[in-house]
Every structure is written in C-alpha cells, then in structure tokens.
Design an enzyme around this catalytic site. Structure first.
Site, PDB file in Angstrom:
ATOM      1  N   CYS A 240      66.016  41.864  47.961  1.00  0.00           N
ATOM      2  CA  CYS A 240      66.605  41.854  46.354  1.00  0.00           C
ATOM      3  C   CYS A 240      67.782  42.347  46.543  1.00  0.00           C
ATOM      4  O   CYS A 240      68.830  42.046  45.668  1.00  0.00           O
ATOM      5  CB  CYS A 240      65.701  42.886  45.903  1.00  0.00           C
ATOM      6  SG  CYS A 240      64.060  42.676  45.432  1.00  0.00           S
ATOM      7  N   MET A 241      68.518  42.959  47.762  1.00  0.00           N
ATOM      8  CA  MET A 241      69.849  43.562  47.670  1.00  0.00           C
ATOM      9  C   MET A 241      70.849  42.420  48.173  1.00  0.00           C
ATOM     10  O   MET A 241      72.025  42.897  48.495  1.00  0.00           O
ATOM     11  CB  MET A 241      69.918  44.805  48.567  1.00  0.00           C
ATOM     12  CG  MET A 241      69.241  45.932  48.033  1.00  0.00           C
ATOM     13  SD  MET A 241      69.309  47.493  49.108  1.00  0.00           S
ATOM     14  CE  MET A 241      69.090  47.034  50.634  1.00  0.00           C
TER      15      MET A 241
END
Length: 406
Positions: free
Chosen positions: A396-397
C-alpha cells in the site's frame, strides 16, 4: 533497464518506486474527523517517520531508486502558469464555500516556492495559518469551528492508491471517497509536466476526470498479458470496464481478471487479501477463498469488450494465465483463524515484492512471515507499530514505477 514508466509484473526486480514520507498531515487527525479522513487511529509522527525512513532504506539497500511525491510534484510546477493552474484545480476540489476564503488561501499558497506549497497542501491549511479572513457567508459561519480551510491528506503515504503504473502507462485514479480525490491531482501533474517521471510516449490508461471509482490497491500486474483487478469496496465495475477497454486496445495486455472480493473495510482492496510474491507463489487471506467470484474481460473479434464468468478455481486460473504447472497460495496466518484475522488486519497479506522471491513485510506479522520463509521466500521486515495504524502495508505504501521484465 527501460527508462520511465515500465511495469509488466508484480515481482520483477524493482528499479524505481514512488513514496510519500509520512508528515505533519497525520497530526491533523483527531477522533472528531476520523470518519471524514478515513482513519481509525492517530500515528505517532516521530516514530512513524522513523519507520517509513527504514522502509525507504531497505528499498535503497536492495538497489531501488526511491522518489517522493513532494519532490516529483514540485518538479512539475516549475512554470508559474502550471503552478497557478494546479493550485486552482486543488482549490476547486477542496469544498470551499466562500470566494473570499478561496482568494485568501490562493494568495497564501501561491506566494510559496513550489515544494513548500505542495508540502502545505498535503499538511492542510488551517484557519490559524491565514488570520483575519472575513466571514462573508452563512456557510463560513457554520463551519467556523472546524480547524481547517483545506483538509490534510493523511492517506497519501499509501501511494499505491492514487495511481498505478501498468506496462508503459499510468492510471490516475478517481478515488471512491472525496477525502482522497485531491491526492490524484498531484500524480496527474507529475504525469503531464514532469518528464523525469513520465517521459514522452508514456500512456494514460485512466484519468482523474473519468467518472467511475478505481483505486490502485485493486490493480495487480500479473504478467505482460494479464492485469488482475479487485471489484471491491473502493473499485467499481464501471471503472474496471473503462480501464480494461483502454488498456486492451492500446497495449500488449490481453486480459483483465476481475476478482470480486467482499465489500468491507477489513478487505478494502485486493492487495489487502492477495499479493504475488514469486513466479508461482501468492499470499492470500483464507476468508476470501470460498466466496470469491472471478470474471475475465478480453477483446472480442469485433474489438469490443467480451465478458466471461469463470467457474474454475483461482489456482487453476492463475496456472493458466501464468503458464505454470502449479501455483502455491500461502494463507495469511496459516491455518489459525485468529492469527489470519489479526495479521490480515495488520496487512499480513500486503507484501511488496522487490524481486522474484524477495518481499518487504511488516515485522509484526510473524506467523505469515515465518510461513513465507519456510516456502523459500526471502523476507525483509520493517518496523510498523505506528505506520500500521493507517491500515495499509508495504505494498500500500509504494507505487512501483519501473521493474525489470521477467
């Protein structure tokens, strides 16, 4: 290595990645605005930054060029006319009721150098930042107790979602929530005006102004012919269809696999329950295996999208599209239902693959990490006591920009 945007797999050696270093925007979070800003908790900024810096350091130690949202957006805004246009677009999306307030914010921000302006937009513009703005409307008066003129963007450290690099092109997404919509403008200006990020010839598969929601956590590039997309809480069927029609007509990709996952915050995106970690290995959250419905979009002989419901198992479908004799689905949390739920909540399935069989994970997901290790996957762990409060893991990051071909 191909220059610019080049991403034809989930597992090819990662050469370049786009991150956002978590910043003061998370200190704009309070329990009163959790629902508005899509958070359940408040990360402790100092420690969260240390954890994020360690994430970037692990990537660099493994040969990855790390670039940041603020820097790449600032590069795109070097011409004054572009900077002014960008700021006006950002104000258009900021739910401002009063022309006087808008003018005051514009004057405050446009006077800053481009990088500082971008940092301030992400951090949020507080009413204390611009004193003596006269209240000229009932809406201004009613909202006077809220501390921000422009909300912060605390979700931006999840750079996967505003866009996705697919093949030699980019999606600039239409986010499903108004809170996150402005994040995509940063990426759109990178694409249009930053040739380091998107050289001439880069394709645009999906644009900010397309009306249907789609988010990057649902987009997985399985190989040079196949993109998998989650039909999720945040990605709509119409958005998937628009993306599929564009990419199938204008690229080497031949099919889009659609995985219909449960519509809940716990299973927000496909990559929170399913990621690729090696040529023939995937992590999966066991709770999606039973109810999972699968569809395929291809182009028919007439050049129009052809839709098919797939009745085979996920394993068999993956074997077929990857041209493999077998694939291994590694269950998050193993066979312990409580460990599976706990580690999925802390993004145990949300691995970032940086080379075939090498992944970055949160160290807290020790059950899943141990399973990956036993399957021959090299696991590089990062601390996550504070980063994980935002409900997103290493995949996600990160927004992979460039990978080696397999």
């Amino acid at each position: 290595m191909y220059p610019g945007i080049h991403n034809y797999s989930e597992i090819g050696k990662l050469n370049k990645v786009l991150l956002h270093r978590i910043g003061p925007e998370v200190e704009g979070l309070v329990p009163d605005n959790f629902a508005r800003l899509l958070f359940d908790d408040i990360p402790y900024l100092k420690v969260a930054q240390q954890e994020h810096d360690r994430f970037a350091e692990v990537l660099r130690e493994n040969g990855v060029e790390v670039v940041y949202y603020v820097d790449e957006t600032a590069k795109a805004l070097q011409e004054q006319s572009v900077k002014e246009e960008f700021l006006n677009k950002m104000l258009d999306e900021s739910d401002l009721f009063s022309e006087g307030v808008r003018e005051a914010i514009y004057d405050y921000l446009i006077a800053m150098p481009a990088k500082q302006m971008v940092e301030k937009i992400i951090a949020g513009v507080k009413k204390d930042d611009i004193p003596k703005v006269e209240t000229k409307s009932l809406a201004d008066f009613i909202t006077s107790a809220y501390p921000f003129y422009m909300d912060p963007m605390p979700n931006l450290y999840f750079t996967r979602d505003p866009g996705a690099c697919v093949g030699n092109g980019l999606n600039v997404h239409h986010m499903s929530t108004a809170t996150r919509r402005r994040e995509c403008l940063l990426l759109r200006y990178m694409f249009m005006h930053n040739k380091d990020f998107a050289p001439e010839g880069s394709q645009l598969w999906y644009d900010y102004d397309d009306p249907f929601s789609i988010e990057g956590g649902d987009v997985l590039v399985l190989n040079s012919e196949t993109v998998a997309i989650g039909l999720s809480q945040r990605t709509s069927a119409a958005g998937i269809e628009r993306f599929a029609e564009n990419i199938l007509h204008k690229s080497t990709f031949k099919r889009v696999l659609v995985l219909d996952i449960p519509k809940s915050r716990a299973f927000m995106h496909l990559d929170t329950v399913f990621t690729m970690v090696d040529y023939d290995k995937f992590t999966i959250h066991p709770e999606i295996e039973g109810p999972l419905r699968l569809f395929e979009i291809t182009l028919g002989m007439d050049g129009k999208p052809h839709f098919e419901s797939l009745t085979d198992s996920l394993q068999n479908i993956l074997k077929k599209v990857l041209k493999l004799p077998a694939v291994d689905l590694i269950r998050c949390g193993g066979n312990d239902p409580m460990a599976a739920q706990r580690e999925q909540w802390n993004d145990g399935s949300n691995t970032l693959c940086i080379a075939p069989g090498t992944v970055v994970t949160y160290e807290r997901n020790y059950v899943t990490n141990d399973l990956l290790d036993k399957k021959g996957i090299k696991v590089l762990t990062i601390p996550s006591a504070e980063l994980s409060r935002g409900r997103g893991g290493p995949r996600c990051m990160s927004c992979p920009v460039n990978r080696d071909d397999l």
